[in-house]
Every structure is written in C-alpha cells, then in structure tokens.
Design an enzyme around this catalytic site. Structure first.
Site, mmCIF file in Angstrom:
data_model
loop_
_atom_site.group_PDB
_atom_site.id
_atom_site.type_symbol
_atom_site.label_atom_id
_atom_site.label_comp_id
_atom_site.label_asym_id
_atom_site.label_seq_id
_atom_site.Cartn_x
_atom_site.Cartn_y
_atom_site.Cartn_z
ATOM 1 N N ASP A 11 0.875 -1.174 0.000
ATOM 2 C CA ASP A 11 0.000 0.000 0.000
ATOM 3 C C ASP A 11 0.910 1.221 0.000
ATOM 4 O OD1 ASP A 11 -2.105 -1.709 0.183
ATOM 5 O OD2 ASP A 11 -2.625 -1.257 2.254
ATOM 6 N N ASP A 134 -13.488 -4.870 -1.788
ATOM 7 C CA ASP A 134 -13.333 -4.743 -0.336
ATOM 8 C C ASP A 134 -14.685 -5.080 0.277
ATOM 9 O OD1 ASP A 134 -10.722 -3.901 -0.678
ATOM 10 O OD2 ASP A 134 -11.240 -1.772 -0.655
#
Lengths: 270, 200
Positions: A11, A134
């Site tokens: 990330d 997600d």
C-alpha cells in the site's frame, strides 16, 4: 500443476517523492513500512510470485510519483506487477502499463461504472484486469442478498469503495460474479473485517466467492502467519494469497512462508 | 546489432523491453514494418485477443517472413506464439500459419485463464531451454492454447487440465506460451539463451 501464488501487497502513500509503503489495521491506523521499489525488489528476490502496488493516496496530483515507483520497480522485478488505486479509465491503464505494470486492479471506478471492466479487457485482455473487492460482513440479510451461514446466523457481504471509506449497498459476492461476466480476469477479494488484524483470512467469504466464479480469486485481509495461508488454501478454492504486514514487519519472509506451505503439501513455486 | 521487439500496438511491451535490457540484449522497439530488418533477433510479443493481435500484426507479416527465411531467430511470446498457427477458436481472423495447427480454448474443467506459475515437461532439448529443467516454474496467463498438427515441433508442454504446448520450435523460429519476461531468473535465462543463439 499450477502453483498457488503468494503475493506481497504494498500500500503506497505517494505524498513523499519516492513514495512510501504503509499498512493500516482494518483500513485505519497507518504504519510506515519502507520504500516501495526496495521492498518490491526484496520480495521478488525472496520468491514472491507477483507484486501488487495499491496507491492509497489515489489523488491525481501524485500520479507522476506512482509512475516513478512503477518504473523503478519494473527495472528490478521480473514477476508480474499489478497496480491499483485511482484508475478511472483505459487511458489511466495505458499510462501505468507504459510505466511497466502488467495488470491493473480496479475497485471504485468499476463499482461506479462497471463497463470499465469490459473496456480494459477488450484493450488489454482479461488477464490484465483484476477487480478488487473490499467486502464487509453484514448480519442483516435481506431476501436479495447472497448469504453465508455463520455462527451468528446468515451474513452477507457489502462491497465498499473509496478505500473502505464509503459503502455501496452492493452485494460483494454478486458483484464478483458480475465482474467475471464483464470480463475480469481475476478477483482480489479483501475482507475489511480481517484486514491488518493478523486473525487469518475470512474463510467463509473466500469460499463463497471462489465457489461462484470460474476465474482466479486472490484471498486478502487478515494474514498473520504462514498457517493462515495454509488454511485459506486448504479450505477454499483461492488461487493466491495476498499479505502485507507479515512481510513488511518481519514476521516471515516470502521464502519462509513458501517452505512452510511446501512442507505441508501445498504446491508452490520454490 | 541487437534484438527488435515488434511494437504493433497491443498490450504492454515494457516488461519484455525491461527484461531484454536487464540481460544486455540492447532491445529496440520496432514500430514500423521496415524497422525490423537488420537485427540479430526478433521478439513478437502479444497480449489480449488473437483477432486484435492478428489485425495489427498483418502489416508486419512480410518483413517478418523475410527475416525468418534469412535465418534471423524469431521468438513469439504468449499470443505472439498463438498467431504463428493457422487460426484460433477465439476469433475468425486467420493466423500467420507458419506452424500448422489451431489454437483452442482451455478445457472447462479448469479455471480460465490459466493464471500463474506452472512447470514444464521438456520433450526436446532446444537452444532456448538450455539449463532449464522440469522442476522450474514459468508464469502463464492465457485462455487459449496451441495444438500443433505436427507434434515434432513441441519442445515442452505443461499440464493444465490437458497437455498444453508450452514451447515450440522449428529451425530459427521459437515460441513460448508463458511469459519469460515475468518468470523470474529462469525466465531471464530463457531470454539469455535466445540472445546467445541470435549471436552465434
């Protein structure tokens, strides 16, 4: 025989010149982990089967930093490199490919305009288009939801966008099936409930999706040790497992995880 | 002298470019048909659909054929392998037909695309597979696979629901279904082998 894949995920916060890898817990509580291309190169050398970069800043003024990060990585890393975060058009895909990416992951843009999946697949092939989902577990199933039985009763999963900041009302399992129909080559399935917790993958979610699609599913969210990866491969049809924290913070190297799996009968590339 | 990568407007050439650059092959992207003459070797990449690749590759067909006939080593990768065959179930376009046979969809018994790392079963020692063994893994991403009419062109296969042609060769024409540029050090080894072959 096709090997199960181990995919370190980086990330990236691109607010600093070289970018930096960060990792949060349940999409919050961010911690600094290192420089993107350096970490990617280390994971490649340890035997990572693929690398995923997610631009979690994802605002347009930082795109140039992302291109630099991809370019520096692609010069040193000779396994597939998937890039996501803020990709909204085939034009965006073209520019990350030009920097050296091999696949893109789309999330928010695909939920807002599902045809982008077909557009990317048409231009670059399905294999280049990973749909990232997600998913958040919900315990209030309505009739039109795909539910999975849990200890608390039946649950469904809601897809989130904008990096987990907003909810869509969309059924994540149904969305995975639709994404496949539109031409997605792979589903990157993250459990928001497990992400960063080290509690293990959400087996029910991963199983529910991998049973319903005929494209590879990458399990993500919750990996705290090699046994969690073993569990998700033994109990679900996931083709790959994605992990971040355990690699960033030294709980295990990619090589150690793979040896652990191989010793227990999982077919991995060593 | 160096290696040309045919840039015919499909997919992503930067990975193959980076890999060839890493091994010192001095890659050049050839965007026009007349630009592919005079190289030590030519790489034909390919990503996406067979039809799309063929439509865009057509204008390179004659100079590629000429280079091949003059003995220039040519390496097709992924869809760049498939276009060497007669045709594909994927699209109505005709292939180059330089290797007899068809390209068919992967069986329904497996997840499609095959995406990931698989091992080879080497059938025949060829130059580009030097130093490669059946234990080594290579990165595959494809939904269709080549079925050569003449099995003697097969150099290596892989197992994915059925026997898949992973590498074929005939004289100075080579092709692989997997992506050597994305297959780690063993993949780079294959590209090095190709480079060495182009210079001998």
């Amino acid at each position: 025989m096709l090997a199960r894949r181990i995919i370190p995920c980086l990330d990236c916060d691109l607010a600093v010149p070289q970018g930096r890898v960060v990792k949060g817990i349940e999409f919050k509580q961010i911690r600094y982990a290192g420089v993107p291309w350096e970490l990617a190169t280390r994971y490649y050398e340890e035997g990572a089967d693929e690398i995923v970069f997610l631009d979690i800043t994802a605002s347009s003024d930082r795109r140039e930093t992302m291109f630099n990060v991809i370019r520096a990585t692609a010069r040193n890393v000779f396994v597939p490199l998937a890039v996501g975060g803020g990709i909204k058009s085939v034009e965006d895909v073209r520019s990350v490919f030009k920097a050296g990416a091999d696949k893109v992951t789309v999330n928010t843009a695909a939920l807002k305009r599902p045809e982008i999946i077909s557009e990317i697949a048409e231009e670059y092939g399905s294999q280049a288009c990973v749909v990232a989902i997600d998913a958040k577990r919900r315990d209030d199933p309505a009739e039109d939801r795909i539910t999975v039985p849990t200890q608390q009763g039946a649950s469904w999963f809601e897809a989130s966008f904008y990096g987990g900041r907003e909810f869509t009302g969309v059924d994540a399992i149904a969305w995975a099936m639709k994404a496949e129909a539109l031409g997605a080559g792979e589903i990157l399935l993250t459990s928001m409930d497990r992400d960063g917790t080290y509690d293990g993958f959400d087996i029910l979610l991963t199983d529910a999706v991998s049973k319903r699609v005929r494209i590879p599913v990458i399990a993500s969210g919750g990996c705290g040790n090699a046994d969690h990866i073993l569990e998700v491969f033994q109990k679900t049809g996931a083709s790959a497992a994605l992990a971040a924290s355990i690699f960033h913070y030294g709980e295990a190297s990619v090589g150690e995880v793979k040896s652990h799996l191989a010793e227990r009968g999982v077919h991995v590339r060593i | 002298m160096t290696i040309a990568v045919v840039d015919y407007g499909v997919g992503n050439l930067f990975s193959i470019y980076n890999a060839l650059d890493r091994i010192g092959a001095g890659p050049k992207l050839a965007r026009e048909p007349e630009e592919i003459a005079g190289f030590d070797g030519i790489v034909v990449p390919g990503v996406g659909s067979f039809g799309r690749c063929m439509r865009r590759l057509t204008r390179f067909e004659e100079p590629l054929r000429r280079a091949l006939e003059e003995g220039t080593p040519v390496l097709g990768i992924c869809v760049g392998m498939q276009v060497l065959f007669d045709g594909s179930e994927e699209s109505p376009e005709e292939g180059l037909g330089w290797i007899r046979g068809d390209v068919v969809r992967l069986p329904d018994s497996v997840l499609v695309p095959q995406m990931g790392w698989n091992t080879l079963s080497i059938k025949r020692e060829i130059e580009i597979l030097e130093g490669i063994s059946d234990e080594d893994f290579f990165y595959f991403v494809h939904s269709y696979h080549c079925v050569p009419e003449d099995r003697s062109v097969l150099a290596a296969t892989t197992d994915y629901g059925t026997e898949i042609a992973a590498a074929v060769s005939r004289d100075n024409l080579f092709a692989v279904q997997f992506h050597p540029e994305k297959s780690g050090e063993k993949g780079l080894k294959i590209l090095e082998n190709f480079m060495r072959f182009t210079r001998c």
